[in-house]
Write an enzyme that holds these catalytic residues in place. Structure first.
Site, PDB file in Angstrom:
ATOM      1  N   LEU A 118      -9.121  42.359  45.187  1.00 22.91           N
ATOM      2  CA  LEU A 118      -8.960  42.284  46.639  1.00 22.91           C
ATOM      3  C   LEU A 118      -7.801  41.380  47.025  1.00 22.91           C
ATOM      4  CD1 LEU A 118     -10.534  43.513  49.091  1.00 22.91           C
ATOM      5  CD2 LEU A 118     -11.321  41.166  49.484  1.00 22.91           C
ATOM      6  N   GLY A 119      -6.587  41.834  46.731  1.00 28.02           N
ATOM      7  CA  GLY A 119      -5.407  41.158  47.261  1.00 28.02           C
ATOM      8  C   GLY A 119      -5.020  41.842  48.552  1.00 28.02           C
ATOM      9  N   ILE A 177      -3.147  44.442  49.007  1.00 22.16           N
ATOM     10  CA  ILE A 177      -3.207  45.908  48.938  1.00 22.16           C
ATOM     11  C   ILE A 177      -4.660  46.387  49.004  1.00 22.16           C
ATOM     12  CG2 ILE A 177      -2.660  47.951  47.556  1.00 22.16           C
ATOM     13  CD1 ILE A 177      -0.261  46.277  46.370  1.00 22.16           C
ATOM     14  N   THR A 203      -3.299  52.654  41.353  1.00 26.14           N
ATOM     15  CA  THR A 203      -1.948  52.383  41.870  1.00 26.14           C
ATOM     16  C   THR A 203      -1.527  50.967  41.483  1.00 26.14           C
ATOM     17  OG1 THR A 203      -2.876  51.628  43.962  1.00 26.14           O
ATOM     18  CG2 THR A 203      -2.137  53.929  43.881  1.00 26.14           C
ATOM     19  N   ALA A 204      -2.223  50.385  40.480  1.00 24.91           N
ATOM     20  CA  ALA A 204      -1.959  48.980  40.121  1.00 24.91           C
ATOM     21  C   ALA A 204      -0.968  48.914  38.957  1.00 24.91           C
ATOM     22  CB  ALA A 204      -3.271  48.283  39.788  1.00 24.91           C
ATOM     23  N   ARG A 205      -1.471  48.856  37.741  1.00 24.28           N
ATOM     24  CA  ARG A 205      -0.629  48.882  36.548  1.00 24.28           C
ATOM     25  C   ARG A 205      -1.336  49.747  35.506  1.00 24.28           C
ATOM     26  NH1 ARG A 205       2.984  47.568  39.165  1.00 24.28           N
ATOM     27  NH2 ARG A 205       4.451  45.827  38.944  1.00 24.28           N
ATOM     28  N   GLU A 240       4.541  53.799  30.371  1.00 22.05           N
ATOM     29  CA  GLU A 240       5.533  54.505  31.191  1.00 22.05           C
ATOM     30  C   GLU A 240       6.873  54.569  30.464  1.00 22.05           C
ATOM     31  OE1 GLU A 240       5.622  52.887  35.191  1.00 22.05           O
ATOM     32  OE2 GLU A 240       3.449  53.021  35.302  1.00 22.05           O
ATOM     33  N   HIS A 271       4.881  56.392  39.532  1.00 23.89           N
ATOM     34  CA  HIS A 271       5.012  54.994  39.973  1.00 23.89           C
ATOM     35  C   HIS A 271       5.814  54.916  41.281  1.00 23.89           C
ATOM     36  CE1 HIS A 271       4.767  50.650  38.244  1.00 23.89           C
ATOM     37  NE2 HIS A 271       4.703  50.625  39.566  1.00 23.89           N
ATOM     38  N   ALA A 329       4.236  54.522  44.463  1.00 24.08           N
ATOM     39  CA  ALA A 329       3.369  54.106  45.575  1.00 24.08           C
ATOM     40  C   ALA A 329       4.115  53.300  46.648  1.00 24.08           C
ATOM     41  CB  ALA A 329       2.169  53.325  45.064  1.00 24.08           C
TER      42      ALA A 329
HETATM   43  C1  GLV Z   1       5.324  48.104  41.934  1.00 28.24           C
HETATM   44  O1  GLV Z   1       4.646  48.537  41.042  1.00 28.24           O
HETATM   45  C2  GLV Z   1       5.326  46.730  42.319  1.00 28.24           C
HETATM   46  O2  GLV Z   1       4.729  45.897  41.607  1.00 28.24           O
HETATM   47  O3  GLV Z   1       5.942  46.411  43.340  1.00 28.24           O
END
Ligand code: GLV
Ligand code: GLV
Length: 324
Positions: free
Chosen positions: A156-157, A159, A239-241, A270, A288, A290
């Site tokens: 929960l940051g 994003i 959508t993180a890593r 990747e 990647h 997003a």
């Molecule tokens: C993209 O993946 C970012 O970390 O900004």
């Protein structure tokens, strides 16, 4: 003052640096530099700052190559797992990232993936292009509705919080979440219910969405055991890593129909995908992208430039991740 930029970025950022009178050198080739090329480029001049990307591995050897006059590595990303912070501290170099300005773009993309996979948008597009559409049919391409479902946020940051807000306000979703700490503000905003155990989020959610940074504790957080705890009708969104998910295990559970599908913007190695991933019709994959909106990439480059400008003026950069 001299600034090196490891790849072509929106012009706005380059101009902000040039307006300061800095000499700005940009890698002329629009591709990722190999490690040897990056080191050679940094050794070629006495750079005072480097604007780098998440595809650049910045470690002690790279810091030695640039030399002690370099004040800051300004990462053009919110994530900074590509940078060795201990080495930066040892080299008395600052590190900054670009938080905040990309939260909405990444949250939007999270929903793009959720809807694409649950409402089978990509499959449907392929269906039409293949010439298979013969007219409306009662049982054709049935998906699952998003509204009213349970969204499980892990991490929960900024994003994750934005995703929870949109989920509740826009789609009446029930929000559950896990983080190292509770957030009363988030709970008030969207009715999010805290779960102390990550396992419980995986068990209860219809959509599990990952928003943690990549650190040793989050590597393979979505492992085989947790993926198998998910509902058969549930989807995983990342959508993180990439390394937060055990991608080989994910392919297996998808092949076995253990979960309904996945929406992935990031991958463990990747630009490669795990064997079998691209054969699955139950996944939607994006490269990647997003944060890849015109608005957000401009804002990111502005923030990265600002971090460099402040550091070279001897002031406090706005979004440091590591102080020397
Ligand atoms: C993209 O993946 C970012 O970390 O900004
Ligand atoms: C669908 O197109 C409907 O009219 O129900």
């Amino acid at each position: 003052m001299k600034v090196y930029i490891t790849r072509i970025i929106p012009e706005k950022g380059i101009n902000l640096l040039k307006e300061q009178g800095f000499e700005v050198v940009v890698n002329p080739e629009d591709r990722i530099l190999s490690r040897a090329e990056l080191i050679a480029a940094l050794q070629a001049n006495r750079y005072d700052a480097v604007l780098c990307l998440l595809t650049d591995k910045i470690d002690a050897e790279v810091m030695d190559a640039v030399g002690p006059q370099c004040k800051i590595f300004a990462n053009y990303a919110v994530g900074f797992d590509n940078i060795d912070l201990a080495a930066a501290a040892a080299h008395t170099m600052l590190v900054s990232n670009t938080p905040g300005v990309l939260s909405n773009a990444v949250a939007e993309h999270t929903f793009a993936l959720m809807f694409a996979v649950a409402r089978r948008v990509v499959e449907s597009d392929h269906f039409i292009r293949a010439g298979t559409f013969e007219g409306w049919a009662p049982m054709m391409l049935l998906g699952n509705e998003v509204t009213g479902k349970t969204l499980g946020i892990v991490g929960l940051g900024a994003i994750g919080s934005r995703v929870g807000h949109i989920a509740a306000a826009g789609f009446g979703m029930k929000v559950i979440y896990h983080d190292v700490k509770r957030s009363e503000a988030f709970e008030t905003d969207c009715g999010g219910v805290y779960h102390e155990s990550v396992d419980d989020v995986f068990k209860e959610a219809d959509f599990v969405s990952l928003h943690v940074p990549l650190v040793p504790a989050t590597e393979h957080l979505a492992n085989d055991a947790r993926l198998r705890m998910m509902k058969k009708t549930a989807y995983l969104i990342n959508t993180a890593r990439g390394p937060v998910v055990d991608e080989v295990a994910l392919v297996k559970v998808l092949q076995e129909g253990v979960i309904a599908g996945a929406g992935l913007d990031v991958f463990e190695h990747e630009p490669q995908c795990a064997p079998g991933l691209t054969d699955l019709s139950t996944v939607v994959l994006t490269p990647h992208t997003a944060s890849a909106t015109v608005e957000t990439r401009d804002a990111m480059v502005e923030l990265a430039a600002k971090n460099i400008i402040e550091a070279l003026a001897g002031r406090m950069p706005p979004t440091l991740v590591a102080a020397k």
